[in-house]
Motif scaffolding. Structure first.
Motif, PDB file in Angstrom:
ATOM      1  N   GLN A 270       6.529  -3.013  26.824  1.00 28.70           N
ATOM      2  CA  GLN A 270       6.086  -2.940  25.484  1.00 28.70           C
ATOM      3  C   GLN A 270       4.599  -2.425  25.572  1.00 28.70           C
ATOM      4  OE1 GLN A 270       6.418  -6.862  23.657  1.00 28.70           O
ATOM      5  NE2 GLN A 270       8.741  -6.838  24.036  1.00 28.70           N
ATOM      6  N   GLY A 271       4.801  -1.091  25.137  1.00 32.98           N
ATOM      7  CA  GLY A 271       3.332  -0.326  25.237  1.00 32.98           C
ATOM      8  C   GLY A 271       2.874  -0.296  26.625  1.00 32.98           C
ATOM      9  N   LYS A 272       1.549  -0.869  26.862  1.00 34.77           N
ATOM     10  CA  LYS A 272       0.970  -0.736  28.007  1.00 34.77           C
ATOM     11  C   LYS A 272       1.260  -2.137  28.795  1.00 34.77           C
ATOM     12  CE  LYS A 272      -2.338   2.468  26.935  1.00 34.77           C
ATOM     13  NZ  LYS A 272      -3.763   2.726  26.678  1.00 34.77           N
ATOM     14  N   GLN A 273       2.453  -2.950  28.706  1.00 37.59           N
ATOM     15  CA  GLN A 273       2.283  -4.005  29.328  1.00 37.59           C
ATOM     16  C   GLN A 273       3.888  -4.289  29.754  1.00 37.59           C
ATOM     17  OE1 GLN A 273       1.238  -6.564  25.838  1.00 37.59           O
ATOM     18  NE2 GLN A 273      -0.503  -7.468  26.766  1.00 37.59           N
ATOM     19  N   ALA A 274       4.193  -5.084  30.774  1.00 34.48           N
ATOM     20  CA  ALA A 274       5.352  -5.465  31.170  1.00 34.48           C
ATOM     21  C   ALA A 274       5.527  -6.780  30.832  1.00 34.48           C
ATOM     22  CB  ALA A 274       5.274  -5.467  32.677  1.00 34.48           C
ATOM     23  N   VAL A 275       7.033  -7.066  30.301  1.00 32.44           N
ATOM     24  CA  VAL A 275       7.194  -8.355  29.855  1.00 32.44           C
ATOM     25  C   VAL A 275       8.602  -8.956  30.531  1.00 32.44           C
ATOM     26  CG1 VAL A 275       8.088  -9.793  27.829  1.00 32.44           C
ATOM     27  CG2 VAL A 275       6.454  -7.732  27.505  1.00 32.44           C
ATOM     28  N   LEU A 276       8.136  -9.859  31.202  1.00 35.25           N
ATOM     29  CA  LEU A 276       9.171 -10.756  31.943  1.00 35.25           C
ATOM     30  C   LEU A 276       9.639 -11.902  31.316  1.00 35.25           C
ATOM     31  CD1 LEU A 276      10.764 -11.217  34.591  1.00 35.25           C
ATOM     32  CD2 LEU A 276       8.656 -12.351  35.501  1.00 35.25           C
ATOM     33  N   ARG A 277      10.971 -12.284  31.232  1.00 35.05           N
ATOM     34  CA  ARG A 277      11.635 -13.491  30.722  1.00 35.05           C
ATOM     35  C   ARG A 277      12.748 -14.094  31.592  1.00 35.05           C
ATOM     36  NH1 ARG A 277      11.055 -10.225  25.717  1.00 35.05           N
ATOM     37  NH2 ARG A 277       9.464 -11.088  24.304  1.00 35.05           N
ATOM     38  N   VAL A 278      12.570 -15.129  31.907  1.00 35.23           N
ATOM     39  CA  VAL A 278      13.473 -15.978  32.567  1.00 35.23           C
ATOM     40  C   VAL A 278      14.015 -17.147  31.671  1.00 35.23           C
ATOM     41  CG1 VAL A 278      14.169 -17.181  34.501  1.00 35.23           C
ATOM     42  CG2 VAL A 278      12.483 -15.330  34.572  1.00 35.23           C
ATOM     43  N   SER A 279      15.458 -17.157  31.424  1.00 41.67           N
ATOM     44  CA  SER A 279      15.955 -18.270  30.607  1.00 41.67           C
ATOM     45  C   SER A 279      17.220 -19.075  30.922  1.00 41.67           C
ATOM     46  CB  SER A 279      16.381 -17.645  29.099  1.00 41.67           C
ATOM     47  OG  SER A 279      15.354 -16.822  28.621  1.00 41.67           O
ATOM     48  N   ASN A 280      17.308 -20.103  30.844  1.00 38.11           N
ATOM     49  CA  ASN A 280      18.120 -20.895  31.182  1.00 38.11           C
ATOM     50  C   ASN A 280      18.909 -21.918  30.116  1.00 38.11           C
ATOM     51  OD1 ASN A 280      16.571 -23.248  31.308  1.00 38.11           O
ATOM     52  ND2 ASN A 280      16.979 -23.780  33.420  1.00 38.11           N
ATOM     53  N   PHE A 281      19.938 -22.752  30.336  1.00 37.07           N
ATOM     54  CA  PHE A 281      20.350 -23.682  29.451  1.00 37.07           C
ATOM     55  C   PHE A 281      20.613 -25.101  30.291  1.00 37.07           C
ATOM     56  CE2 PHE A 281      22.011 -19.933  27.305  1.00 37.07           C
ATOM     57  CZ  PHE A 281      21.932 -20.203  25.813  1.00 37.07           C
ATOM     58  N   GLY A 282      19.814 -25.832  29.812  1.00 35.04           N
ATOM     59  CA  GLY A 282      19.599 -27.211  30.625  1.00 35.04           C
ATOM     60  C   GLY A 282      19.031 -28.470  29.678  1.00 35.04           C
ATOM     61  N   PRO A 283      18.209 -29.302  30.142  1.00 38.12           N
ATOM     62  CA  PRO A 283      17.733 -30.235  29.644  1.00 38.12           C
ATOM     63  C   PRO A 283      16.797 -30.077  28.575  1.00 38.12           C
ATOM     64  CG  PRO A 283      17.133 -30.497  31.699  1.00 38.12           C
ATOM     65  CD  PRO A 283      17.990 -29.426  31.474  1.00 38.12           C
ATOM     66  N   GLY A 284      16.224 -28.732  28.572  1.00 41.28           N
ATOM     67  CA  GLY A 284      15.132 -28.380  27.741  1.00 41.28           C
ATOM     68  C   GLY A 284      13.832 -29.291  27.819  1.00 41.28           C
ATOM     69  N   MET A 285      12.754 -29.028  26.956  1.00 43.25           N
ATOM     70  CA  MET A 285      11.529 -29.589  26.773  1.00 43.25           C
ATOM     71  C   MET A 285      11.380 -29.779  25.614  1.00 43.25           C
ATOM     72  SD  MET A 285       9.382 -27.642  29.834  1.00 43.25           S
ATOM     73  CE  MET A 285       9.903 -25.967  29.346  1.00 43.25           C
ATOM     74  N   THR A 286      10.608 -30.775  25.013  1.00 45.84           N
ATOM     75  CA  THR A 286      10.039 -31.150  23.684  1.00 45.84           C
ATOM     76  C   THR A 286       8.503 -30.337  23.623  1.00 45.84           C
ATOM     77  OG1 THR A 286       8.586 -32.992  24.696  1.00 45.84           O
ATOM     78  CG2 THR A 286      10.894 -33.528  23.687  1.00 45.84           C
ATOM     79  N   ALA A 287       8.070 -30.333  22.441  1.00 47.45           N
ATOM     80  CA  ALA A 287       6.954 -29.541  22.171  1.00 47.45           C
ATOM     81  C   ALA A 287       5.897 -30.157  23.013  1.00 47.45           C
ATOM     82  CB  ALA A 287       6.614 -29.588  20.708  1.00 47.45           C
ATOM     83  N   GLU A 288       5.886 -31.551  23.093  1.00 50.22           N
ATOM     84  CA  GLU A 288       4.843 -32.135  23.836  1.00 50.22           C
ATOM     85  C   GLU A 288       4.651 -31.841  25.229  1.00 50.22           C
ATOM     86  OE1 GLU A 288       3.268 -36.869  24.709  1.00 50.22           O
ATOM     87  OE2 GLU A 288       4.839 -36.367  23.328  1.00 50.22           O
ATOM     88  N   GLU A 289       5.951 -32.028  25.854  1.00 52.96           N
ATOM     89  CA  GLU A 289       6.060 -31.497  27.209  1.00 52.96           C
ATOM     90  C   GLU A 289       5.619 -29.859  27.487  1.00 52.96           C
ATOM     91  OE1 GLU A 289       9.874 -34.333  28.535  1.00 52.96           O
ATOM     92  OE2 GLU A 289      10.101 -32.234  27.535  1.00 52.96           O
ATOM     93  N   ILE A 290       5.805 -28.977  26.425  1.00 51.86           N
ATOM     94  CA  ILE A 290       5.249 -27.722  26.600  1.00 51.86           C
ATOM     95  C   ILE A 290       3.937 -27.723  26.595  1.00 51.86           C
ATOM     96  CG2 ILE A 290       5.424 -25.179  25.541  1.00 51.86           C
ATOM     97  CD1 ILE A 290       8.431 -25.748  24.662  1.00 51.86           C
ATOM     98  N   GLU A 291       3.163 -28.377  25.995  1.00 52.17           N
ATOM     99  CA  GLU A 291       1.795 -28.393  26.074  1.00 52.17           C
ATOM    100  C   GLU A 291       1.225 -28.705  27.284  1.00 52.17           C
ATOM    101  OE1 GLU A 291       0.421 -31.142  22.920  1.00 52.17           O
ATOM    102  OE2 GLU A 291       1.276 -30.325  21.374  1.00 52.17           O
ATOM    103  N   HIS A 292       1.906 -29.194  28.122  1.00 56.18           N
ATOM    104  CA  HIS A 292       1.297 -29.930  29.302  1.00 56.18           C
ATOM    105  C   HIS A 292       1.957 -29.318  30.702  1.00 56.18           C
ATOM    106  CE1 HIS A 292      -0.794 -32.857  27.352  1.00 56.18           C
ATOM    107  NE2 HIS A 292       0.150 -33.348  26.788  1.00 56.18           N
TER     108      HIS A 292
END
Length: 199
Positions: free
Chosen positions: A110-132
């Protein structure tokens, strides 16, 4: 006797891995291991990482979707450290992904940047967990992580590596659904960036 020797051996390996990871984190934070930049193809690196993880992928009967925007994605970066990021993100996707589901690895420019994404399906995380999630020693599921040998340092190291390259690392997740980690870093180093880091 064999049972307890195995317990001692497993604990020794776990502690050795923890010490090695702590030293790695300490060196990155102190700047004792400056970036060694080379030009390499991120797409090729991703494929090599996935091949090495083939046994674990097959054990969980996971489907792997690879989505490359272009055939190649060359960057000017520290190959060993970027590989460390890819290995950790893929490892987490396999480890915490639900069996017989899919993991997706994407790489785009994307422009002058490389964008790497890794995704899975599983238990997931809450917004609070993502903060930490990028804090050292933080684990969303402490009991499960302990069983899997996780010390909660991998994502913290990934964050520091990506930031060293002038990029960002973020996570999006839905509890009981998809989790995606996105690493964005420059294709080329900024002029004078290494000089500023050494000053």
């Amino acid at each position: 006797r064999d049972k307890y020797l195995q317990i001692v051996w497993d604990e020794t390996k776990r502690l050795n891995k923890l010490i090695t990871t702590l030293l790695d984190l300490s060196h990155i934070e102190s700047g004792k291991t400056p970036l060694t930049r080379t030009r390499f193809d991120v797409n090729e690196m991703i494929c090599r990482v996935l091949v090495r993880q083939e046994t674990r992928i097959n054990e969980k009967n996971l489907n792997v979707d690879i989505d490359f925007q272009n055939e190649t994605c060359f960057v000017d970066a520290d190959a060993d450290r970027i590989e460390q990021v890819i290995v950790n993100l893929v490892d987490n996707a396999i480890k915490y992904g639900a069996a017989e589901q899919s993991i997706t690895v994407e790489c785009a420019q994307q422009g002058k940047q490389a964008v790497l994404r890794v995704s899975n399906f599983g238990p997931g995380m809450t917004a609070e967990e993502i903060e930490h999630i990028f804090e050292p020693f933080y684990r969303t599921d402490k009991e499960r992580s302990r069983e899997m040998g996780s010390a909660g340092l991998g994502l913290s190291i990934c964050m520091k590596i990506v930031r060293e390259h002038g990029g960002t690392l973020s996570a999006q997740s839905v509890p009981g659904g998809e989790t995606t980690f996105t690493a964005i870093f420059p294709l080329l180093r900024k002029e004078g960036a290494d000089d500023e880091a050494e000053a």
